[in-house]
Design a protein around this motif. Structure first.
Motif, PDB file in Angstrom:
ATOM      1  N   GLY A 238       6.545  -7.164   0.383  1.00 41.94           N
ATOM      2  CA  GLY A 238       6.910  -5.664  -0.446  1.00 41.94           C
ATOM      3  C   GLY A 238       7.926  -5.901  -1.399  1.00 41.94           C
ATOM      4  O   GLY A 238       8.163  -4.859  -2.228  1.00 41.94           O
ATOM      5  N   TRP A 239       8.911  -6.899  -1.513  1.00 38.09           N
ATOM      6  CA  TRP A 239       9.857  -7.052  -2.174  1.00 38.09           C
ATOM      7  C   TRP A 239       9.442  -7.098  -3.779  1.00 38.09           C
ATOM      8  O   TRP A 239      10.581  -6.631  -4.480  1.00 38.09           O
ATOM      9  N   ALA A 240       8.378  -7.519  -4.012  1.00 34.52           N
ATOM     10  CA  ALA A 240       7.952  -7.466  -5.353  1.00 34.52           C
ATOM     11  C   ALA A 240       7.670  -6.354  -5.963  1.00 34.52           C
ATOM     12  O   ALA A 240       7.487  -5.966  -7.148  1.00 34.52           O
ATOM     13  N   LEU A 241       7.492  -4.962  -4.989  1.00 33.48           N
ATOM     14  CA  LEU A 241       7.177  -3.747  -5.595  1.00 33.48           C
ATOM     15  C   LEU A 241       8.494  -3.085  -5.636  1.00 33.48           C
ATOM     16  O   LEU A 241       9.628  -3.020  -5.235  1.00 33.48           O
TER      17      LEU A 241
ATOM     18  N   THR B  79       9.807  -0.153   1.793  1.00 34.78           N
ATOM     19  CA  THR B  79       8.717  -1.278   2.618  1.00 34.78           C
ATOM     20  C   THR B  79       9.486  -1.710   3.661  1.00 34.78           C
ATOM     21  O   THR B  79       9.081  -1.784   4.956  1.00 34.78           O
ATOM     22  N   GLY B  80      10.773  -2.554   3.397  1.00 34.14           N
ATOM     23  CA  GLY B  80      11.665  -3.049   4.322  1.00 34.14           C
ATOM     24  C   GLY B  80      11.949  -2.475   5.341  1.00 34.14           C
ATOM     25  O   GLY B  80      11.955  -2.661   6.605  1.00 34.14           O
TER      26      GLY B  80
ATOM     27  N   SER C  31       8.950  -0.152  -4.785  1.00 32.17           N
ATOM     28  CA  SER C  31       9.577   0.542  -3.496  1.00 32.17           C
ATOM     29  C   SER C  31       9.795  -0.467  -2.289  1.00 32.17           C
ATOM     30  O   SER C  31       9.715  -0.136  -1.221  1.00 32.17           O
ATOM     31  N   ARG C  32      10.215  -1.623  -2.778  1.00 39.97           N
ATOM     32  CA  ARG C  32      10.618  -2.703  -1.837  1.00 39.97           C
ATOM     33  C   ARG C  32      11.528  -2.158  -0.623  1.00 39.97           C
ATOM     34  O   ARG C  32      11.506  -2.668   0.500  1.00 39.97           O
TER      35      ARG C  32
ATOM     36  N   ALA D 174       5.919   5.488  -2.363  1.00 35.86           N
ATOM     37  CA  ALA D 174       6.319   4.541  -0.987  1.00 35.86           C
ATOM     38  C   ALA D 174       5.449   4.941   0.119  1.00 35.86           C
ATOM     39  O   ALA D 174       5.203   4.178   1.136  1.00 35.86           O
TER      40      ALA D 174
ATOM     41  N   THR E  13       8.319  -7.443   4.695  1.00 33.68           N
ATOM     42  CA  THR E  13       9.356  -7.324   3.737  1.00 33.68           C
ATOM     43  C   THR E  13       9.131  -8.184   2.432  1.00 33.68           C
ATOM     44  O   THR E  13       9.638  -7.609   1.539  1.00 33.68           O
TER      45      THR E  13
ATOM     46  N   SER F 106      20.080  -5.509  -2.048  1.00 38.26           N
ATOM     47  CA  SER F 106      19.443  -4.250  -2.595  1.00 38.26           C
ATOM     48  C   SER F 106      20.397  -3.034  -2.647  1.00 38.26           C
ATOM     49  O   SER F 106      20.009  -2.233  -3.174  1.00 38.26           O
TER      50      SER F 106
ATOM     51  N   VAL G  84       2.635   2.789   0.743  1.00 35.36           N
ATOM     52  CA  VAL G  84       2.869   1.632   1.211  1.00 35.36           C
ATOM     53  C   VAL G  84       3.022   1.775   2.712  1.00 35.36           C
ATOM     54  O   VAL G  84       2.720   0.777   3.385  1.00 35.36           O
TER      55      VAL G  84
END
Length: 392
Positions: free
Chosen positions: A238-241, A247-248, A243-244, A188, A235, A330, A191
């Motif tokens: 990055g939710w598809a990764l 990222t958020g 490390s979402r 991450a 956000t 999450s 990211v």
């Protein structure tokens, strides 16, 4: 069956825990609880437990090492020393009134940057992803991250142009190199670097294409809209990764800092207006709108209106709700912390910026609403406990 290489980390069942033995441990395919990972799957090297093999582990398929060992310590110190060399080079390469390039200092910075990137590249190709484990991730991640930042710095020092296209180039370099690093290490930290590059491009694009059409009548509201939009979009992307969560949380923390800065600007503007107004004959010299308690609220291009504060507070409330929902989805405590910090910081600052005539009303309403929500949470937790108990 081939013999594992010495460099590979192999985990095999102990002698008494063979599947056919008398002391065999139960084997389950149930994945571990995601909440056990403090930064979510894929964050800072954490991997999805569901992707790891369960049951007996064949020596032909070694798993990742759980720790980087001494490699992590060596990599951290080495990357820090090279980063220090780059900073010194950046400070001294154009030190002077004529801004001429000092190639002795600049060359050292270029060399340190090249070493960082080369080490990250060698780490990614010399150690296999599956067997290298955490040690491989460390040698790719931290020299790579420091090297990417150093590349952006050296690029700006070398070209030395104070123009918007230079900012676009810097942001693009950060995003592209960070994307390559993330593919290589799935960490991450890359990211976070990409978010920095996107923020640079986003700010410049607004200044070039949108700022003139909006005007500067309400800079606080404009800033709140820009920050909110950036936080939400990054956000979601990055939710598809894996490390979402990181990222958020990272972009959310930047959002909290940005909103705090806007509200502090309101507060400072109010007190400066009161100070100079009292010194030079009253607040009428600094605005044309008077609040209910007699204080002047700045309303020209140097100040703000009361409605600006309420609008900024409304956008902060929207982000707070979104972070609370993200925490529920999450199971990541970072979103919870953001949802707690935002109102804790913003509402008191807003009450001061608005020169609230009865602050006890603010605190009373907040305390009552918070108590109701917490009691509702207790009731929901009790109902959930009963359902779990009945299902067992």
């Amino acid at each position: 069956m081939r013999k594992p290489e010495p460099s590979e980390t192999v985990m095999v069942p102990p002698s008494g825990a063979h599947p056919g033995g008398a002391h065999a441990a139960p084997v389950t395919d149930q994945p571990a609880d995601p909440a056990a990972e403090p930064f979510g799957y894929g964050a800072f090297g954490a991997t999805d437990p569901a992707a790891e093999p369960s049951g007996p582990i064949d020596t032909d398929f070694p798993t990742k090492a759980s720790k980087s060992g001494i490699t992590g310590a060596i990599v951290a110190i080495g990357a820090g020393l090279l980063g220090a060399a780059v900073v010194i080079s950046a400070i001294r390469s154009r030190d002077g009134q004529n801004r001429d390039l000092d190639w002795s200092n600049f060359g050292i910075g270029l060399g340190a940057t090249a070493v960082l990137l080369l080490v990250a590249l060698l780490g990614s190709i010399t150690a296999r992803r599956r067997t290298g484990g955490r040690a491989r991730e460390e040698i790719v991640t931290w020299p790579g991250v420091v090297g990417i930042l150093a590349t952006a710095v050296m690029l700006n020092i070398g070209i030395d142009k104070d123009e918007n296209w230079m900012g676009y180039l810097t942001g693009a370099v950060l995003v592209v190199l960070a994307a390559i690093g993330y593919v290589a290490a799935r960490r991450a930290a890359f990211v976070v670097v990409a978010i920095l590059g996107l923020a640079i491009i986003y700010g410049l694009a607004f200044d070039d294409f949108v700022a003139d059409s909006i005007g500067d009548g309400h800079p606080g509201i404009t800033g709140a809209v820009l920050i909110s939009l950036f936080v939400v979009v990054v956000t979601l992307l990055g939710w598809a990764l894996p490390s979402r969560a990181v990222t958020g949380v990272v972009v959310g923390a930047a959002g909290v800092v940005g909103f705090t800065g806007i509200m502090v600007t309101f507060l400072v503007t109010r007190y400066l207006g009161e100070f100079f107004g009292g010194m030079f004959g009253g607040p009428a010299m600094f605005g044309d709108e008077e609040s209910s308690d007699g204080y002047m609220v700045m309303s020209d291009e140097l100040g703000f209106q009361e409605s600006d504060v309420w609008w900024v507070l409304a956008f902060a409330a929207i982000l707070t709700v979104l972070w609370a929902l993200a925490a529920a989805i999450s199971n990541h405590s970072g979103f919870t912390i953001l949802a707690i910090v935002m109102p804790t910081v913003m509402v008191p600052l807003a009450s001061v910026a608005l020169a609230a005539e009865h602050p006890t009303q603010w605190s009373g309403v907040l305390a009552g609403a918070g108590a109701v929500l917490l009691l509702g949470g207790v009731a929901l937790a009790r109902l959930r406990g009963k359902k779990v108990a009945q299902a067992m």
